[in-house]
Design a protein around this motif. Structure first.
Motif, PDB file in Angstrom:
ATOM      1  N   GLY A 230       0.910  -0.935  -0.205  1.00 51.92           N
ATOM      2  CA  GLY A 230       0.303  -0.521  -0.293  1.00 51.92           C
ATOM      3  C   GLY A 230       0.817   1.415  -0.117  1.00 51.92           C
ATOM      4  N   GLY A 231       2.169   0.674  -0.209  1.00 50.78           N
ATOM      5  CA  GLY A 231       2.907   2.025   0.026  1.00 50.78           C
ATOM      6  C   GLY A 231       3.150   2.665  -1.131  1.00 50.78           C
ATOM      7  N   CYS A 232       3.753   3.668  -1.480  1.00 48.55           N
ATOM      8  CA  CYS A 232       4.061   4.491  -3.231  1.00 48.55           C
ATOM      9  C   CYS A 232       5.580   3.690  -2.947  1.00 48.55           C
ATOM     10  CB  CYS A 232       4.050   5.810  -2.761  1.00 48.55           C
ATOM     11  SG  CYS A 232       2.609   6.120  -2.663  1.00 48.55           S
ATOM     12  N   ALA A 233       6.026   4.217  -4.836  1.00 47.60           N
ATOM     13  CA  ALA A 233       7.091   3.069  -5.137  1.00 47.60           C
ATOM     14  C   ALA A 233       8.219   4.702  -4.716  1.00 47.60           C
ATOM     15  CB  ALA A 233       6.835   3.653  -7.379  1.00 47.60           C
ATOM     16  N   HIS A 234       9.782   4.142  -4.384  1.00 51.98           N
ATOM     17  CA  HIS A 234      10.578   5.179  -4.410  1.00 51.98           C
ATOM     18  C   HIS A 234      11.380   4.432  -4.834  1.00 51.98           C
ATOM     19  CE1 HIS A 234       8.742   8.382  -1.906  1.00 51.98           C
ATOM     20  NE2 HIS A 234       7.656   7.377  -1.639  1.00 51.98           N
ATOM     21  N   ARG A 235      11.965   3.538  -5.186  1.00 54.19           N
ATOM     22  CA  ARG A 235      13.223   2.909  -5.534  1.00 54.19           C
ATOM     23  C   ARG A 235      14.379   3.337  -6.506  1.00 54.19           C
ATOM     24  NH1 ARG A 235      14.764  -2.585  -4.423  1.00 54.19           N
ATOM     25  NH2 ARG A 235      12.552  -3.112  -3.071  1.00 54.19           N
ATOM     26  N   TYR A 236      13.165   3.635  -7.644  1.00 48.26           N
ATOM     27  CA  TYR A 236      13.354   4.331  -8.716  1.00 48.26           C
ATOM     28  C   TYR A 236      12.663   5.804  -8.900  1.00 48.26           C
ATOM     29  CZ  TYR A 236      14.778  -0.498  -9.613  1.00 48.26           C
ATOM     30  OH  TYR A 236      15.534  -1.375  -9.391  1.00 48.26           O
ATOM     31  N   LEU A 268      13.373 -10.976 -17.136  1.00 50.15           N
ATOM     32  CA  LEU A 268      13.523 -10.653 -18.694  1.00 50.15           C
ATOM     33  C   LEU A 268      13.591 -11.624 -19.162  1.00 50.15           C
ATOM     34  CD1 LEU A 268      16.370  -7.465 -18.899  1.00 50.15           C
ATOM     35  CD2 LEU A 268      13.315  -7.541 -18.757  1.00 50.15           C
ATOM     36  N   PRO A 269      14.148 -12.702 -19.347  1.00 53.67           N
ATOM     37  CA  PRO A 269      13.753 -14.016 -19.964  1.00 53.67           C
ATOM     38  C   PRO A 269      12.425 -14.728 -20.263  1.00 53.67           C
ATOM     39  CG  PRO A 269      15.805 -14.163 -18.610  1.00 53.67           C
ATOM     40  CD  PRO A 269      15.530 -13.497 -18.208  1.00 53.67           C
ATOM     41  N   ARG A 270      11.500 -13.848 -19.503  1.00 52.09           N
ATOM     42  CA  ARG A 270      10.217 -14.706 -19.141  1.00 52.09           C
ATOM     43  C   ARG A 270       8.474 -13.530 -19.533  1.00 52.09           C
ATOM     44  NH1 ARG A 270       8.878 -15.093 -13.158  1.00 52.09           N
ATOM     45  NH2 ARG A 270       7.282 -16.270 -14.100  1.00 52.09           N
ATOM     46  N   VAL A 271       9.585 -12.065 -20.241  1.00 47.28           N
ATOM     47  CA  VAL A 271       8.540 -10.497 -20.465  1.00 47.28           C
ATOM     48  C   VAL A 271       9.546 -11.064 -21.628  1.00 47.28           C
ATOM     49  CG1 VAL A 271       7.492 -10.836 -18.070  1.00 47.28           C
ATOM     50  CG2 VAL A 271       9.818  -9.452 -19.099  1.00 47.28           C
ATOM     51  N   ASP A 272       8.366  -9.848 -22.756  1.00 42.80           N
ATOM     52  CA  ASP A 272       8.791  -9.641 -24.154  1.00 42.80           C
ATOM     53  C   ASP A 272       9.536  -7.869 -23.539  1.00 42.80           C
ATOM     54  OD1 ASP A 272       8.814  -8.905 -26.529  1.00 42.80           O
ATOM     55  OD2 ASP A 272       6.667  -8.594 -27.310  1.00 42.80           O
ATOM     56  N   ILE A 273      10.476  -8.138 -23.351  1.00 42.98           N
ATOM     57  CA  ILE A 273      10.829  -7.247 -22.821  1.00 42.98           C
ATOM     58  C   ILE A 273      12.357  -6.478 -23.000  1.00 42.98           C
ATOM     59  CG2 ILE A 273      12.050  -5.254 -20.915  1.00 42.98           C
ATOM     60  CD1 ILE A 273       9.066  -5.036 -21.702  1.00 42.98           C
ATOM     61  N   ASP A 274      13.069  -5.442 -23.796  1.00 39.60           N
ATOM     62  CA  ASP A 274      14.078  -5.870 -24.987  1.00 39.60           C
ATOM     63  C   ASP A 274      15.183  -5.390 -23.760  1.00 39.60           C
ATOM     64  OD1 ASP A 274      13.518  -7.323 -27.294  1.00 39.60           O
ATOM     65  OD2 ASP A 274      13.500  -4.944 -28.113  1.00 39.60           O
ATOM     66  N   ARG A 275      14.944  -4.199 -23.741  1.00 38.40           N
ATOM     67  CA  ARG A 275      15.236  -3.658 -22.689  1.00 38.40           C
ATOM     68  C   ARG A 275      14.532  -2.565 -21.304  1.00 38.40           C
ATOM     69  NH1 ARG A 275      19.531   1.137 -25.937  1.00 38.40           N
ATOM     70  NH2 ARG A 275      21.017   2.511 -24.538  1.00 38.40           N
ATOM     71  N   VAL A 276      15.803  -2.571 -20.217  1.00 36.95           N
ATOM     72  CA  VAL A 276      15.530  -1.413 -19.045  1.00 36.95           C
ATOM     73  C   VAL A 276      16.027  -0.360 -19.027  1.00 36.95           C
ATOM     74  CG1 VAL A 276      14.227  -1.805 -16.958  1.00 36.95           C
ATOM     75  CG2 VAL A 276      13.810  -3.623 -18.588  1.00 36.95           C
ATOM     76  N   TYR A 277      16.071   0.583 -18.610  1.00 37.02           N
ATOM     77  CA  TYR A 277      17.013   1.738 -18.482  1.00 37.02           C
ATOM     78  C   TYR A 277      16.471   2.166 -17.107  1.00 37.02           C
ATOM     79  CZ  TYR A 277      19.650   5.977 -18.799  1.00 37.02           C
ATOM     80  OH  TYR A 277      20.567   7.007 -18.727  1.00 37.02           O
ATOM     81  N   LEU A 278      17.366   2.299 -16.144  1.00 37.27           N
ATOM     82  CA  LEU A 278      16.333   2.560 -14.568  1.00 37.27           C
ATOM     83  C   LEU A 278      16.968   3.734 -13.780  1.00 37.27           C
ATOM     84  CD1 LEU A 278      16.790  -0.527 -13.253  1.00 37.27           C
ATOM     85  CD2 LEU A 278      14.898   0.074 -13.584  1.00 37.27           C
ATOM     86  N   ILE A 279      16.810   4.687 -13.762  1.00 30.60           N
ATOM     87  CA  ILE A 279      17.246   5.771 -12.656  1.00 30.60           C
ATOM     88  C   ILE A 279      16.994   6.147 -11.527  1.00 30.60           C
ATOM     89  CG2 ILE A 279      17.195   8.689 -12.468  1.00 30.60           C
ATOM     90  CD1 ILE A 279      16.631   8.999 -15.423  1.00 30.60           C
ATOM     91  N   ASN A 280      18.006   5.352 -10.700  1.00 31.02           N
ATOM     92  CA  ASN A 280      17.534   5.143  -9.195  1.00 31.02           C
ATOM     93  C   ASN A 280      17.524   6.103  -8.495  1.00 31.02           C
ATOM     94  OD1 ASN A 280      20.316   6.429  -7.992  1.00 31.02           O
ATOM     95  ND2 ASN A 280      20.928   3.820  -8.741  1.00 31.02           N
ATOM     96  N   ASP A 281      17.180   6.048  -7.065  1.00 27.67           N
ATOM     97  CA  ASP A 281      17.051   7.462  -6.359  1.00 27.67           C
ATOM     98  C   ASP A 281      18.054   8.261  -6.354  1.00 27.67           C
ATOM     99  OD1 ASP A 281      14.708   8.364  -4.819  1.00 27.67           O
ATOM    100  OD2 ASP A 281      15.754   7.641  -3.364  1.00 27.67           O
ATOM    101  N   ALA A 282      19.567   7.966  -6.302  1.00 30.04           N
ATOM    102  CA  ALA A 282      20.350   8.631  -6.390  1.00 30.04           C
ATOM    103  C   ALA A 282      20.606   9.063  -7.421  1.00 30.04           C
ATOM    104  CB  ALA A 282      21.608   7.635  -5.711  1.00 30.04           C
ATOM    105  N   GLY A 283      20.152   9.189  -8.527  1.00 29.12           N
ATOM    106  CA  GLY A 283      19.844  10.067  -9.815  1.00 29.12           C
ATOM    107  C   GLY A 283      20.925   9.041 -10.778  1.00 29.12           C
ATOM    108  N   GLN A 284      21.204   8.239 -10.120  1.00 28.08           N
ATOM    109  CA  GLN A 284      22.589   7.620 -11.585  1.00 28.08           C
ATOM    110  C   GLN A 284      21.359   6.036 -11.954  1.00 28.08           C
ATOM    111  OE1 GLN A 284      23.953   4.729  -7.844  1.00 28.08           O
ATOM    112  NE2 GLN A 284      25.957   6.450  -7.679  1.00 28.08           N
TER     113      GLN A 284
END
Length: 290
Positions: A230-236, A268-284
């Motif tokens: 029930g919380g909100c997203a803060h990981r990225y 990723l091997p189980r889903v139809d995703i080619d690439r994931v681009y993350l910006i983490n909480d530190a901005g990296q």
């Protein structure tokens, strides 16, 4: 459309034909919006939330809710279209003049979570049923689905170069000059700035970011809800996915917002995703390829 800005480019030597194609695509998008929108009082989704049942539902509603349950199973419940009670709780809490800046009480969150769970939906060609008190939002998948449907329509009419964005972007082929389309990823910290540019050909791109909507001035609470806590997203700060399907990209950019990057890599091997681009909480930036 569906609460977001929608754009489309059609490349065609015949301007009148291009105008007709755009008119057809807009009509299709509006037809689907009347099914999936929370912002139209007479939409099929609003009726389902109000009455708990849709008899003889549109095929697209059945397909989209079935897909939603599929992505819920794939992500261990981290994608869930029944989180609308959490949205209602946070919205009503922070609408109060004396709202506690710490957010809703734990008991209230617990009560809202008791009405969350897409496995409790009954989805069939003859009817769709949800339990009393449950409510659905399709804002985490419908824009991608509508984008895919518009792409299907344009391809059926012979379009080989186009960029469609019905809240999520999907390219048909390459640009007319043969180059890749370029989709920018917004910098979560600097409005109007781009953090990265992704080249795409025949692919869809979706971004989910906790900066998109915030309930409170301190930006502690946002529109991405964890169906388990029930919380909100803060990981990225943002999660961007690239896929052949805008529907998949849309749903999984939401679900990945709650997963550590190691879990995303393993999935990723189980889903139809080619690439994931993350910006983490530190901005990296973290760039993951399938």
């Amino acid at each position: 459309m569906l609460g977001a800005v929608a754009t489309m480019e059609v490349h065609c030597e015949d301007r009148s034909r291009a105008d007709r194609l755009i008119a057809l695509a807009c009509a299709e998008a509006r037809r689907l919006e009347r099914l999936f929108s929370l912002y139209l009082n007479d939409s099929a989704l609003v009726e389902l939330n109000r009455t708990g049942i849709l008899v003889d539902p549109a095929a697209e509603m059945v397909d989209l809710l079935s897909a939603s349950q599929h992505y819920s199973r794939l992500t261990g419940g981290l994608f869930d279209v029944t989180v609308q009670p959490l949205w209602d709780l946070y919205a009503s809490h922070f609408a109060q003049d004396d709202a506690d800046p710490a957010g809703p009480a734990a008991a209230a969150i617990h009560a809202a979570l008791a009405r969350v769970g897409s496995d409790r939906m009954t989805v069939g060609r003859d009817r769709i049923v949800i339990p009393r008190g449950m409510a659905i939002t399709l804002n985490g998948i419908a824009q991608g689905y509508v984008t895919d449907k518009v792409v299907d329509l344009l391809r059926a009419h012979g379009v080989t170069h186009s960029l469609v964005d019905m809240g999520e972007a999907r390219a048909i082929g390459a640009r007319p000059d043969g180059r890749s389309w370029e989709v920018g990823i917004a910098d979560p910290d600097i409005e109007g700035q781009t953090k990265a540019v992704l080249p795409i050909v025949d692919r869809a791109v979706s971004t989910s970011g906790n900066y998109g909507f915030r309930f409170d001035p301190r930006a502690q609470f946002n529109h991405l809800f964890d169906p388990q806590t029930g919380g909100c997203a803060h990981r990225y700060r943002s999660v961007t996915t690239v896929s052949r399907s805008a529907t998949a990209a849309d749903a999984l950019s939401t679900a990945f917002s709650f997963m550590p990057d190691e879990q995303i890599r393993s999935l990723l091997p189980r889903v139809d995703i080619d690439r994931v681009y993350l910006i983490n909480d530190a901005g990296q930036s973290i760039d993951i390829a399938a």
